[in-house]
Design a protein around this motif. Structure first.
Motif, short mmCIF file in Angstrom:
data_model
loop_
_atom_site.label_atom_id
_atom_site.label_comp_id
_atom_site.label_asym_id
_atom_site.label_seq_id
_atom_site.Cartn_x
_atom_site.Cartn_y
_atom_site.Cartn_z
N HIS A 1 -62.45 -59.77 -17.02
CA HIS A 1 -61.56 -59.19 -16.11
C HIS A 1 -61.05 -60.26 -15.29
O HIS A 1 -59.71 -60.16 -14.77
CB HIS A 1 -62.51 -58.43 -15.06
CG HIS A 1 -63.08 -57.30 -15.69
ND1 HIS A 1 -62.44 -56.69 -16.71
CD2 HIS A 1 -64.27 -56.86 -15.38
CE1 HIS A 1 -63.32 -55.64 -16.99
NE2 HIS A 1 -64.39 -55.45 -16.37
N ASP A 2 -61.39 -61.55 -15.39
CA ASP A 2 -60.87 -62.74 -14.77
C ASP A 2 -59.43 -63.15 -15.16
O ASP A 2 -58.29 -63.45 -14.67
CB ASP A 2 -61.59 -63.91 -14.77
CG ASP A 2 -62.71 -64.18 -13.57
OD1 ASP A 2 -62.90 -63.02 -12.84
OD2 ASP A 2 -63.19 -65.21 -13.36
N LEU A 3 -59.45 -62.99 -16.67
CA LEU A 3 -58.44 -63.28 -17.40
C LEU A 3 -57.12 -62.23 -17.16
O LEU A 3 -55.97 -62.49 -16.84
CB LEU A 3 -58.57 -63.48 -18.87
CG LEU A 3 -57.29 -63.42 -19.71
CD1 LEU A 3 -56.66 -64.72 -19.61
CD2 LEU A 3 -57.58 -63.35 -21.49
N ALA A 4 -57.63 -60.95 -17.12
CA ALA A 4 -56.58 -60.06 -16.83
C ALA A 4 -56.11 -60.08 -15.47
O ALA A 4 -54.79 -59.93 -15.06
CB ALA A 4 -57.06 -58.49 -16.88
N LYS B 1 -54.64 -73.68 -22.69
CA LYS B 1 -54.50 -72.76 -23.82
C LYS B 1 -54.15 -71.24 -23.62
O LYS B 1 -53.45 -70.72 -24.17
CB LYS B 1 -55.96 -73.06 -24.39
CG LYS B 1 -55.88 -72.17 -25.72
CD LYS B 1 -57.49 -72.32 -26.38
CE LYS B 1 -57.37 -71.53 -27.89
NZ LYS B 1 -58.65 -71.76 -28.64
N GLU B 2 -54.94 -70.82 -22.59
CA GLU B 2 -54.27 -69.34 -22.18
C GLU B 2 -53.04 -69.39 -21.60
O GLU B 2 -52.26 -68.27 -21.96
CB GLU B 2 -55.27 -68.88 -21.10
CG GLU B 2 -56.80 -68.62 -21.70
CD GLU B 2 -57.73 -68.39 -20.46
OE1 GLU B 2 -59.03 -68.10 -20.66
OE2 GLU B 2 -57.55 -69.09 -19.33
N GLU C 1 -50.59 -69.40 -24.58
CA GLU C 1 -50.87 -68.27 -25.54
C GLU C 1 -50.08 -66.93 -24.78
O GLU C 1 -49.48 -66.23 -25.40
CB GLU C 1 -52.33 -67.76 -25.79
CG GLU C 1 -52.68 -66.57 -26.41
CD GLU C 1 -53.95 -66.26 -26.79
OE1 GLU C 1 -54.28 -65.04 -27.16
OE2 GLU C 1 -55.12 -66.96 -26.21
N PHE C 2 -50.55 -66.70 -23.48
CA PHE C 2 -49.80 -65.66 -22.72
C PHE C 2 -48.64 -65.52 -22.07
O PHE C 2 -47.91 -64.66 -21.65
CB PHE C 2 -50.84 -64.93 -21.75
CG PHE C 2 -52.37 -64.35 -22.34
CD1 PHE C 2 -52.52 -63.32 -23.03
CD2 PHE C 2 -53.38 -65.17 -22.51
CE1 PHE C 2 -53.26 -62.74 -23.73
CE2 PHE C 2 -54.34 -64.86 -23.09
CZ PHE C 2 -54.49 -63.46 -23.86
N ILE C 3 -48.33 -66.98 -21.74
CA ILE C 3 -46.88 -67.13 -20.87
C ILE C 3 -46.18 -67.88 -21.56
O ILE C 3 -44.62 -67.57 -21.80
CB ILE C 3 -47.37 -67.68 -19.60
CG1 ILE C 3 -48.31 -67.13 -18.68
CG2 ILE C 3 -45.94 -68.25 -18.63
CD1 ILE C 3 -48.78 -67.70 -17.35
N GLY C 4 -46.65 -68.99 -22.33
CA GLY C 4 -45.70 -69.67 -23.07
C GLY C 4 -45.55 -71.04 -22.92
O GLY C 4 -45.70 -71.83 -21.77
N SER C 5 -45.63 -72.05 -23.94
CA SER C 5 -45.79 -73.48 -23.68
C SER C 5 -44.49 -74.06 -23.24
O SER C 5 -44.44 -75.19 -22.55
CB SER C 5 -45.95 -74.19 -25.11
OG SER C 5 -44.95 -73.99 -26.21
N LYS D 1 -60.14 -75.66 -14.99
CA LYS D 1 -61.21 -75.83 -15.90
C LYS D 1 -60.94 -75.66 -17.21
O LYS D 1 -60.75 -74.41 -17.47
CB LYS D 1 -62.47 -75.03 -15.30
CG LYS D 1 -63.05 -75.24 -13.86
CD LYS D 1 -64.11 -74.45 -13.55
CE LYS D 1 -64.64 -74.59 -12.08
NZ LYS D 1 -65.65 -73.72 -11.82
N GLU D 2 -61.11 -76.64 -17.99
CA GLU D 2 -60.69 -76.34 -19.46
C GLU D 2 -61.93 -75.65 -20.11
O GLU D 2 -63.10 -76.14 -20.04
CB GLU D 2 -60.42 -77.62 -20.11
CG GLU D 2 -59.12 -78.29 -19.73
CD GLU D 2 -57.84 -77.28 -20.11
OE1 GLU D 2 -57.93 -76.47 -20.98
OE2 GLU D 2 -56.93 -77.35 -19.39
#
Length: 457
Positions: free
Chosen positions: A85-88, A434-435, A438-442, A456-457
């Motif tokens: 849920h933190d990610l969402a 990394k997230e 993946e979700f927004i774009g490099s 925090k990696e």
């Protein structure tokens, strides 16, 4: 000597002509110089304008890009299948941040939907009230920003204080509640031909028999008078203390819903034929002083708090808004009409400041509309599939309570900045790089969604 004098005069005249020619040349040179300066300044201004235009265009392109990223990210956040849920929540917050920083609307359906979904996941216990009711919750109202009262068809009437339920009465099927003008008393009614009164200050109760066996809806007109809608589609005006009927109101068709606004001293009702009638509270007899109409049988109707707008929902899913004029015209102005999904609308509520009109339908969805821009798509909240019976905004406008056939009350925060704060309080980290990629774009520069948490990696 005479010849010498003439030569001197000729010489003086020549010098004068030379001087005048020099002045003329100087003036021409000055004019040319001024023209050259003006041309240079104009060219400089044009260059600056072109530069500013280029920068504005670049900024506009960047702004529109981030707004597009925000909406795409919001959709990902709302529909993300994860137990994290933190990610969402972080994706929803970042979509809001991109939108907010680039001039987007906080009430954009995608952005709001993502925040609402994250809030629902992270604060589920605080946003759903259930337990005491064993049947459809047909009526709900606020008696304070944190205090609700609800009634269900199994006869239970419940006072919710800070989310804690306290049964205050059990009668035959309770279909409707009304709060007295001073906020001290609840009136409940149903199918037993009695008005039940509950004091919210000392807990005392009283019952007043009436000549109406089945009550669909109740509204206080003043401390001594109550309006009742019966199951045959007629409104009865009764004395609150002894139940005596003083007058009744009717429309061409069976009345299905009505409302009272004590600010403008008006009562409005809608019938099965789509007719709306408006009466003055001081003369609740005879025919309506104003009438209007909408296509479809009217199933829900309400005034805005200030009484300046009237909203009606219909059996075929139409939502109509009228500006209620204070003039002498006998007809209401032509309403704004929008169509939802065709599902019957059974509940309508205006936010206190009239910036939102909420509708609840038989498909279980709550929709939030902007009365000033009805042509825009509403925010659609599909929290459940059960029939939506009642809606109520808190007095401060921060919360919408929705009661349904699932025996629960769903609390819906409607102020985006408040939702953001609630979601942030439940999240313990930021997105990893990394997230983010993946979700927004490099190609989008990384930043911390909640800076005070660090990375925090």
């Amino acid at each position: 000597q005479k010849k010498l004098a003439e030569q001197q005069r000729a010489s003086a005249l020549a010098e004068k002509l030379n001087a005048e020619n020099s002045r003329a040349d100087a003036e021409r040179s000055s004019v040319v110089a001024n023209e050259q300066r003006a041309t240079a300044q104009a060219q400089s201004h044009i260059a600056d304008s072109m530069k500013n235009l280029a920068e504005k265009s670049a900024n506009d392109v960047s702004r529109l890009r981030y707004l597009s990223i925000a909406k795409a990210l919001a959709v990902k956040a709302e529909h993300l299948q994860t137990s994290d849920h933190d990610l969402a929540g972080l994706l929803a917050l970042q979509s809001y941040r991109f939108s907010h920083e680039n001039g987007g609307s906080a009430m954009d359906p995608d952005i709001f939907g993502a925040l609402h979904s994250a809030d629902k996941q992270l604060n589920a216990a605080a946003l759903s009230l259930h337990g005491p009711h064993g049947s459809n919750i047909r009526s709900v109202l606020y008696r304070g920003n944190q205090e609700l009262v609800s009634a269900s068809t199994d006869g239970k009437i419940v006072d919710w204080n800070q989310g804690s339920p306290k049964p205050i009465g059990t009668r035959s099927a309770s279909r409707t509640l009304a709060l007295s003008p001073d906020g001290a008393t609840i009136c409940a009614a149903g199918n037993d031909g009695v008005l039940h009164f509950y004091s919210l200050s000392n807990g005392s109760t009283s019952n007043v028999p009436i000549g109406v066996s089945y009550v669909i809806q109740t509204k206080y007109i003043d401390d001594a008078t109550i309006a009742l809608l019966d199951n045959e589609g007629r409104i009865h005006i009764v004395n609150r203390r002894n139940g005596t009927e003083t007058s009744s109101l009717a429309l061409p068709g069976s009345i299905h819903a009505f409302d009272v606004n004590r600010t403008t001293h008006l009562l409005a009702a809608g019938d099965a034929e789509g007719t709306v009638g408006v009466w003055e509270l001081e003369s609740l007899t005879g025919t309506a002083i104003k009438t209007g109409s909408v296509k479809g049988s009217i199933t829900a109707l309400t005034f805005s708090r200030d009484g300046l707008m009237l909203a009606a929902g219909t059996q075929n899913g139409n939502l109509a808004l009228w500006n209620v004029s204070s003039g002498q015209e006998q007809s209401l102005p032509k309403p704004q009409v929008v169509t939802t999904t065709g599902e019957p609308i059974h509940a309508i509520a205006f936010s206190p400041n009239r910036s939102i009109v909420a509708t609840g339908s038989s498909d279980g969805k709550v929709r939030l509309w902007n009365p000033a821009r009805m042509a825009e798509l509403p925010i659609t909240l599909a929290d459940n599939s059960a029939w939506m019976w009642a809606l109520a905004f808190s007095p401060d406008g921060s919360m919408l309570a929705a009661s349904s056939a699932d025996k629960s009350i769903h609390l819906i925060p409607v102020q985006p900045d408040a939702i953001v704060r609630q979601v942030q309080q439940k999240i313990s980290r930021n997105l990893t790089k990394k997230e983010w990629d993946e979700f927004i774009g490099s190609d989008v520069p990384y930043s911390q969604t909640i800076p005070e948490l660090g990375t925090k990696e």
